[in-house]
Write an enzyme that holds these catalytic residues in place. Sequence first.
Site, PDB file in Angstrom:
ATOM      1  CE  LYS A   9      -3.862   2.015   2.660  1.00 47.19           C
ATOM      2  NZ  LYS A   9      -4.801   1.774   3.791  1.00 47.19           N
ATOM      3  CB  SER A  11      -8.067   3.798   2.883  1.00 47.04           C
ATOM      4  OG  SER A  11      -7.262   3.135   3.833  1.00 47.04           O
ATOM      5  CB  SER A  32      -8.532   0.744   5.535  1.00 48.20           C
ATOM      6  OG  SER A  32      -9.295   1.919   5.457  1.00 48.20           O
TER       7      SER A  32
HETATM    8  N1  GLN Z   1     -13.358   4.429   6.515  1.00 46.36           N
HETATM    9  C1  GLN Z   1     -12.591   4.771   7.677  1.00 46.36           C
HETATM   10  C2  GLN Z   1     -12.100   6.197   7.592  1.00 46.36           C
HETATM   11  O1  GLN Z   1     -12.273   6.791   6.560  1.00 46.36           O
HETATM   12  C3  GLN Z   1     -11.453   3.827   7.868  1.00 46.36           C
HETATM   13  C4  GLN Z   1     -10.287   4.103   7.023  1.00 46.36           C
HETATM   14  C5  GLN Z   1      -9.100   3.249   7.387  1.00 46.36           C
HETATM   15  O2  GLN Z   1      -9.244   2.213   8.036  1.00 46.36           O
HETATM   16  N2  GLN Z   1      -7.927   3.714   6.981  1.00 46.36           N
HETATM   17  O3  GLN Z   1     -11.572   6.718   8.531  1.00 46.36           O
END
Ligand code: GLN
Length: 483
Positions: free
Chosen positions: A76, A151, A175
Site C-alpha cells: 500500500k 482505504s 481499511s
Molecule cells: N473508513 C474509515 C475512515 O475513513 C477507515 C479508514 C481506514 O481504516 N484507513 O476513517
Amino acid sequence: MHQMTLAEIARGLADKKFSSEELTKVLLARITQLDPQLNSFISLTEDLAIEQAKAADARRANGESGALLGAPIAHKDLFCTLGIRTSCGSKMLDNFKAPYDATVVAKLAAAGAVTLGKTNMDEFAMGSANESSWYGAVKNPWNLEHVPGGSSGGSAAAVAARLLPAATATDTGGSIRQPAAFTNLTGLKPTYGRVSRWGMIAYASSLDQGGPLARTAEDCAILLQGMAGFDPNDSTSIDEPVPDYSASLGESLQGLRIGVPKEYFSAGLDPRIAELIQNSIQQLRKLGAVIKEISLPNMQHAIPAYYVIAPAEASSNLSRFDGVRFGHRCENPENLIDLYKRSRGEGFGAEVQRRIMVGAYALSAGYYDAYYLKAQKIRRLVKNDFMAAFNEVDIILGPTTPNPAWKLGAKNSDPVAAYLEDVYTITANLAGLPGLSMPAGFVDGLPVGVQLLAPYFQEGRLLNVAHQYQLNTDWHTRTPTGF
Ligand code: GLN
C-alpha cells in the site's frame, strides 16, 4: 501461474517448478495488461522486482528456504519505500521519495518477498471506497462500476483480480477488512502494536495498524508472519513473541465459543447479508463451534466517537505537510502564511481537508472536553464491552459491512453516508483488537464478508477459524469474470 496462492507459490518454488524471476515477469506483464481497467497501482517497480526475484532465486539455489522467499507482493502506498515514490494517494506527496524503508517493507524484503509496486489508496487512508485518491478511483474487479472498498482498495482490487497473490494494507477503522469483504478476499487487522508502524505514514496513530490482504487465511498467516514483531523504532510496538501462525491453522474448532452480538442485526443490515452470515454460523456450528448470543451495548456510540478521534489525530499528524521540508509546495508564495495556506490547500483533497478541520475543531480549547474527551470515554466503554464479551466467548462473529460494494460516486455527495458503512469494523480499532474478514457469499454478484474478532494477540485463533471455514467452503476460490 497467476492463479496460485502464496502457499502454492512457496511449494512451486521449493520444488523448482518455476523461478521467482519467471513468476515475477508473468505478473508484471499481467499488471501492465489488466490494471488500466482497475487503477489499482500508483507505481510499478519493475526493476526492483526483477532484481529482488533474481536475488531470491540465488538464495534458494544456495539452500535457503522460506514461505516468502521469492513471493511477489505489493505495498500500500503509505509504507515508505527507499528511493521510491510514497504518495499516500495524495498530490501532497506525489513528489516524495522516501529516504528509508518502513519496518514492514524491510522485514518482508529480508524474508525474500519481491515488491511489484505500490498500490492505490484513499488519500491519507481516509475513506471506505478508494475514491479519494489523487490518482483516481480504483474499480472493483467483481463489477467495474462498483467501488472496491477503501482505504486499501488498490491492494484489494489487485489481489482479487489475480494480479498478484497478496499485498500489505493498513486498517484504521476497517481499511483491510472492508475492502477484503468487497472483493472476496481474506484480510487481517492485527492487534494494535503487533505490526510496526515505523515508516507507515500516519493517519490516526492510536488506531492505525498494518496487516495482510490475500485470498486465503493460509496466505494471511504467511504474510503476517513476515510483518509482525517488536520494533524498537515504534514506541507503541509490543514486545510479545510472534507465534507460528501457519502451525495453528489445523486446530479443531470443537467447542470453540462464538459470540454473535445482537446489536449487529439491526435495521441497517442488508437482510441478504444477514442470511449469508447465518449460513456461515451454521457452517461453523457443523465444525464443532458453540454459538452464543452476546451484547455490545455501546456499539451505537462508536461511529461518532471514531469520527472525532480519527480526525483529531489526523489534524495533528498532517500538520507536518506544510510545504517546507518535503511534499507539495505552491508557486511563488508571498510570505510564510501564504506558503502554508496554498501548499496545503493545493496538496490536500476535499476529504482530507474536511477531516483536518473537524479534528482541529474537536481539539480546540473550548471544545476539547465536549468532543475529544467525550469520544475517549466512549472508546473505553467500547473496549469494556469487548472485555466483558471475551469472558464468555473465544471469537465474536458478524458481518464485515452492512451493505455490499456500492456504485462508484454513489456516496460522494454525502460523506456521513460513507462513514456509517464502517459500523462493524471501527470498534476493533477503538479497542485495539485483532479482526479478520473472510468471504461468505455473494449478493447481486458482489462479494460479502464475515468478520471475526478475537482477544488481544489471538491472530492465530482468527486465522485458524478462517482456515477451517475455508477448508469447508469455496467462496474464497471464486474468481471475478475477466480476471
Ligand atoms: N473508513 C474509515 C475512515 O475513513 C477507515 C479508514 C481506514 O481504516 N484507513 O476513517
